[in-house]
Design a protein around this motif. Sequence first.
Motif, short mmCIF file in Angstrom:
data_model
loop_
_atom_site.label_atom_id
_atom_site.label_comp_id
_atom_site.label_asym_id
_atom_site.label_seq_id
_atom_site.Cartn_x
_atom_site.Cartn_y
_atom_site.Cartn_z
N TYR A 223 17.63 1.86 10.58
CA TYR A 223 16.33 0.78 9.05
C TYR A 223 14.99 1.18 9.07
O TYR A 223 14.98 0.96 10.49
CB TYR A 223 16.92 -0.53 9.04
CG TYR A 223 15.51 -1.34 8.13
CD1 TYR A 223 16.09 -0.88 6.89
CD2 TYR A 223 14.44 -2.09 7.75
CE1 TYR A 223 15.80 -1.80 5.18
CE2 TYR A 223 13.69 -2.86 6.59
CZ TYR A 223 14.55 -2.64 6.42
OH TYR A 223 13.55 -3.65 5.01
N SER A 224 14.62 1.69 8.54
CA SER A 224 12.94 2.10 8.34
C SER A 224 12.34 1.31 7.47
O SER A 224 13.01 0.95 6.54
CB SER A 224 12.65 3.54 8.59
OG SER A 224 13.68 3.99 7.29
N GLN A 225 11.15 1.08 7.34
CA GLN A 225 10.32 -0.29 6.73
C GLN A 225 9.07 0.90 6.93
O GLN A 225 7.93 0.38 7.85
CB GLN A 225 10.87 -1.34 6.61
CG GLN A 225 9.63 -2.45 5.51
CD GLN A 225 9.74 -4.03 6.54
OE1 GLN A 225 8.36 -3.86 6.40
NE2 GLN A 225 10.83 -4.20 5.54
N LEU A 226 7.95 0.43 5.67
CA LEU A 226 6.87 1.34 5.63
C LEU A 226 5.73 -0.49 4.58
O LEU A 226 6.98 -0.29 3.17
CB LEU A 226 6.61 3.13 4.59
CG LEU A 226 4.47 2.77 5.13
CD1 LEU A 226 4.44 2.82 6.53
CD2 LEU A 226 5.28 4.20 4.04
N GLY A 227 5.23 -0.71 4.96
CA GLY A 227 4.53 -2.09 3.94
C GLY A 227 2.56 -1.99 4.46
O GLY A 227 2.36 -1.25 5.53
N ALA A 228 2.61 -2.68 3.59
CA ALA A 228 0.82 -3.02 3.82
C ALA A 228 0.91 -4.64 3.08
O ALA A 228 1.23 -5.00 1.98
CB ALA A 228 0.47 -2.11 2.36
N ARG A 229 -0.16 -4.91 3.26
CA ARG A 229 -0.89 -6.54 2.63
C ARG A 229 -2.35 -5.83 2.86
O ARG A 229 -3.34 -5.51 2.95
CB ARG A 229 -0.68 -7.21 4.16
CG ARG A 229 -1.50 -8.54 4.33
CD ARG A 229 -1.11 -9.53 5.23
NE ARG A 229 0.29 -9.15 5.69
CZ ARG A 229 0.16 -8.61 6.64
NH1 ARG A 229 -0.77 -7.83 8.02
NH2 ARG A 229 1.78 -8.66 7.47
N LEU A 230 -2.55 -6.50 1.22
CA LEU A 230 -3.94 -6.58 0.82
C LEU A 230 -4.21 -8.15 0.68
O LEU A 230 -3.93 -8.74 -0.48
CB LEU A 230 -3.26 -5.33 -0.66
CG LEU A 230 -4.81 -5.45 -1.51
CD1 LEU A 230 -6.16 -4.86 -0.64
CD2 LEU A 230 -4.92 -5.11 -2.95
N PRO A 231 -5.13 -8.98 1.23
CA PRO A 231 -6.21 -9.92 1.34
C PRO A 231 -6.93 -9.90 -0.65
O PRO A 231 -7.61 -9.05 -0.23
CB PRO A 231 -6.60 -10.32 2.09
CG PRO A 231 -6.35 -9.44 3.18
CD PRO A 231 -5.75 -8.13 2.52
N LEU A 232 -6.48 -10.33 -1.44
CA LEU A 232 -7.42 -10.00 -2.23
C LEU A 232 -7.97 -11.40 -2.83
O LEU A 232 -9.82 -11.12 -3.24
CB LEU A 232 -6.46 -10.37 -3.83
CG LEU A 232 -5.19 -9.97 -4.15
CD1 LEU A 232 -4.60 -10.36 -5.16
CD2 LEU A 232 -5.80 -8.02 -4.04
N THR A 233 -8.19 -13.37 -1.66
CA THR A 233 -9.13 -14.04 -1.46
C THR A 233 -8.76 -14.50 -0.29
O THR A 233 -8.33 -14.32 0.33
CB THR A 233 -9.13 -15.06 -2.96
OG1 THR A 233 -7.53 -15.52 -3.08
CG2 THR A 233 -9.42 -14.22 -4.51
N ASP A 234 -9.59 -15.46 -0.41
CA ASP A 234 -9.27 -16.58 1.26
C ASP A 234 -8.13 -17.17 1.26
O ASP A 234 -7.42 -17.19 1.64
CB ASP A 234 -10.29 -17.13 0.85
CG ASP A 234 -12.46 -17.04 1.29
OD1 ASP A 234 -11.64 -16.22 1.94
OD2 ASP A 234 -12.92 -17.24 1.44
N THR A 235 -7.40 -16.99 -0.28
CA THR A 235 -6.55 -17.93 -0.65
C THR A 235 -4.40 -17.57 -1.19
O THR A 235 -4.10 -17.40 -1.52
CB THR A 235 -5.80 -19.14 -1.69
OG1 THR A 235 -6.62 -18.89 -2.38
CG2 THR A 235 -7.03 -20.57 -0.15
#
Length: 239
Positions: free
Chosen positions: A158-170
Amino acid sequence: MNTTHTLRRARRCSFLFSTLLLGITATASAGAQHLSGSAALTSDYVWRGSTQSQGDAAVQAGFRVAGDNGLYAAVSGSSVEFAPQTHASSELDFIVGWTGALGTELALDANLLHYRYPATTVDLNWTELNTTLTWKNNYWLSLGWSPQALGTRQDGLYSQLGARLPLTDTLRMEALAGYYRLQDAPGGGYAHGQLSAIWALAAPLELRLSAHTTDQHARALLGDDYAGSRWEVALQGSF
């Protein structure tokens, strides 16, 4: 009964629990330990694009102890609902691993994960070796390999590519794409995607809204009741 297969399973279980015990012992002797945990209620337990609860709600909880040297041990559980003939109603995950920085922006997590399904009428238990490389805490590449993928005798990667994008503090967004290569699967495996919005509510609660989708190979392998497109809402608390 296949005696040879049963003996091989017994040896694998013995090795697994020896490894888990070694990991827990090493973590306990690592100096300062840090205990953390979480509990969640989700509208659907979705794992690698497929539902593990047949679209029903699931209750989940987990605990983790980590040492200053990066070693950690964890156990988590969830309610599940598989095919009726399996009588599977719960899943327990046992993990031992190591995590640490590889530089100022890179981090590595490597672990051995055992999926266990108590009180089932068939042997669904299996083990997987996982690694995750994270860049800047917001981008990751994960690989998981097992010679007994999904509780069968087939190899799976299994392979996974991911990204996290903070928009605001919450509020933050997360997106990931995964591909599960399975030795005996139609088409060689299947692909799936996920897009999530996560709101940090009053500490320590988070609310997650996720959209999941899979390709047609997942439908052929898992069936329309388990694959396809679906929504998931989860409320999680951590400590």
